[in-house]
Scaffold this active site. Structure first.
Site, PDB file in Angstrom:
ATOM      1  CG  ASN A  73      -1.552   1.107   1.486  1.00 43.13           C
ATOM      2  OD1 ASN A  73      -1.638   1.976   0.499  1.00 43.13           O
ATOM      3  ND2 ASN A  73      -2.401   1.579   2.730  1.00 43.13           N
ATOM      4  CD1 TRP A  74       3.325   0.947  -3.027  1.00 42.98           C
ATOM      5  CD2 TRP A  74       3.731   2.289  -4.766  1.00 42.98           C
ATOM      6  NE1 TRP A  74       4.086   0.492  -3.952  1.00 42.98           N
ATOM      7  CE2 TRP A  74       4.403   1.115  -4.945  1.00 42.98           C
ATOM      8  CE3 TRP A  74       3.725   3.355  -5.611  1.00 42.98           C
ATOM      9  CZ2 TRP A  74       5.223   1.034  -6.173  1.00 42.98           C
ATOM     10  CZ3 TRP A  74       4.577   3.313  -6.689  1.00 42.98           C
ATOM     11  CH2 TRP A  74       5.209   1.965  -6.937  1.00 42.98           C
ATOM     12  CE  LYS A  75       0.106   3.217   4.550  1.00 43.57           C
ATOM     13  NZ  LYS A  75      -0.003   3.292   6.050  1.00 43.57           N
TER      14      LYS A  75
ATOM     15  CG  HIS B 162      -5.828   1.837   4.745  1.00 45.88           C
ATOM     16  ND1 HIS B 162      -5.615   3.042   5.844  1.00 45.88           N
ATOM     17  CD2 HIS B 162      -4.662   1.276   4.833  1.00 45.88           C
ATOM     18  CE1 HIS B 162      -4.052   2.624   6.083  1.00 45.88           C
ATOM     19  NE2 HIS B 162      -3.781   1.534   5.632  1.00 45.88           N
TER      20      HIS B 162
ATOM     21  CD  GLU C  21      -3.616  -2.494   7.053  1.00 43.75           C
ATOM     22  OE1 GLU C  21      -2.631  -2.602   6.619  1.00 43.75           O
ATOM     23  OE2 GLU C  21      -4.292  -1.573   6.894  1.00 43.75           O
TER      24      GLU C  21
ATOM     25  CB  SER D 220       4.927  -2.209  12.099  1.00 41.93           C
ATOM     26  OG  SER D 220       4.399  -0.747  12.229  1.00 41.93           O
TER      27      SER D 220
ATOM     28  N   GLY E 275       2.644  -1.192   4.246  1.00 42.36           N
ATOM     29  CA  GLY E 275       2.729   0.048   3.821  1.00 42.36           C
ATOM     30  C   GLY E 275       4.243   0.445   3.745  1.00 42.36           C
TER      31      GLY E 275
HETATM   32  P1  PGA Z   1       2.637   0.203   7.556  1.00 42.10           P
HETATM   33  O1  PGA Z   1       1.133   0.339   7.021  1.00 42.10           O
HETATM   34  O2  PGA Z   1       3.061  -1.088   7.004  1.00 42.10           O
HETATM   35  O3  PGA Z   1       3.415   1.196   7.172  1.00 42.10           O
HETATM   36  O4  PGA Z   1       2.489   0.024   9.056  1.00 42.10           O
HETATM   37  C1  PGA Z   1       0.325  -0.715   6.829  1.00 42.10           C
HETATM   38  C2  PGA Z   1      -1.094  -0.277   6.265  1.00 42.10           C
HETATM   39  O5  PGA Z   1      -1.298   0.893   6.389  1.00 42.10           O
HETATM   40  O6  PGA Z   1      -1.643  -0.807   5.046  1.00 42.10           O
END
Ligand code: PGA
Length: 249
Positions: free
Chosen positions: A9-11, A94, A166, A212, A233
């Site tokens: 998930n590149w956000k 999300h 999540e 994470s 992420g």
């Molecule tokens: P993260 O994000 O791996 O940076 O904690 C996960 C996500 O929001 O899908």
């Protein structure tokens, strides 16, 4: 045996040209025929990303989608816009979208139904806050999110769905849930799916852990019986994502 699915998930990161550069860098690192690999990228990166992954094992997903076909919804993106360019997956609900963009369990359900109608696989996110975990209401909360997300979904559709568990307190914090904590909730999600639908649907549906995930935590998490991969992420933007995808090597 469920096939693992590992999605990035590149956000809101990477311009279109940076996206192509990153895909070129990650392509050889994420080759692994044992798992499904998905890169969920920002809307303007979708077209160049789809071009860049041609001939590879990588599928491209969107990070959001609206639940109408077309019309006066300024700024939104419709499911047929996504299918027209070859998008296969879409992240729905999300916690970023729930927190900053007023996404609710009800809008999640509408989007999930629309995605299925168009043959796009939804990656349906759920998760509790730290307060909810401390109050001991995690499982109740997640069950409610799942029950609403899957309203009016058919068993055949549900079998194809991906759920991402999540915990909000683990997202972007470096504070990964323990494998036992993640497994407990993923098992409860599967039991909830069995209640809503049936055992066969519960056995087929894929449940990811997200929050994470790193190259070092992935092998233990993905070895748990009810965890079928991850939604990643921060680490999905780095060469480490190759190690996460190849957690079994
Ligand atoms: P993260 O994000 O791996 O940076 O904690 C996960 C996500 O929001 O899908």
């Amino acid at each position: 045996m469920r096939r693992k699915i590992i999605a990035g998930n590149w956000k809101m990161n990477k311009t279109p040209s940076e996206a192509v550069q990153l895909i070129e860098e990650l392509k050889p690192l994420v080759a692994n025929d044992d798992v499904d690999v998905v890169f969920c990228v920002p809307a303007v990166d979708l077209v160049p990303a789809i071009e860049a992954v041609k001939g590879t094992n990588i599928a491209i997903g969107a990070e959001n989608m609206y639940y109408q076909e077309s019309g006066a919804y300024t700024g939104e993106i419709s499911p047929n816009m996504l299918t027209d360019i070859g998008v296969k997956y879409v992240i729905i609900g999300h916690s970023d979208r729930r927190e900053y963009f007023a996404e609710t369990d009800e809008t999640v359900n509408k989007k999930v139904l629309k995605a299925f109608e168009h043959g796009i696989t939804p990656i349906i996110c759920c998760g509790e806050s730290l307060t909810q975990r401390e109050q001991g209401i995690t499982i109740d909360w997640i069950r409610q999110q799942i029950k609403i997300a899957f309203l009016n979904v058919t068993p055949a559709q549900a079998k194809e769905a991906v759920i991402a568990y999540e915990p909000i307190w683990a997202i972007g914090t470096g504070k990964v849930a323990t494998s036992e904590q993640a497994e407990e909730v993923c098992a409860a999600i599967r039991a909830c799916i069995a209640e809503i639908f049936d055992e066969a649907t519960a056995e087929a549906i894929r449940i990811q852990y997200g929050g994470s995930v790193s190259a070092s935590s992935a092998p233990e998490l993905f070895a748990m019986p009810n965890i079928d991969g991850g939604l990643v992420g921060g680490a999905s933007l780095k060469p480490d994502f190759g190690k996460i995808v190849n957690y079994n090597k």
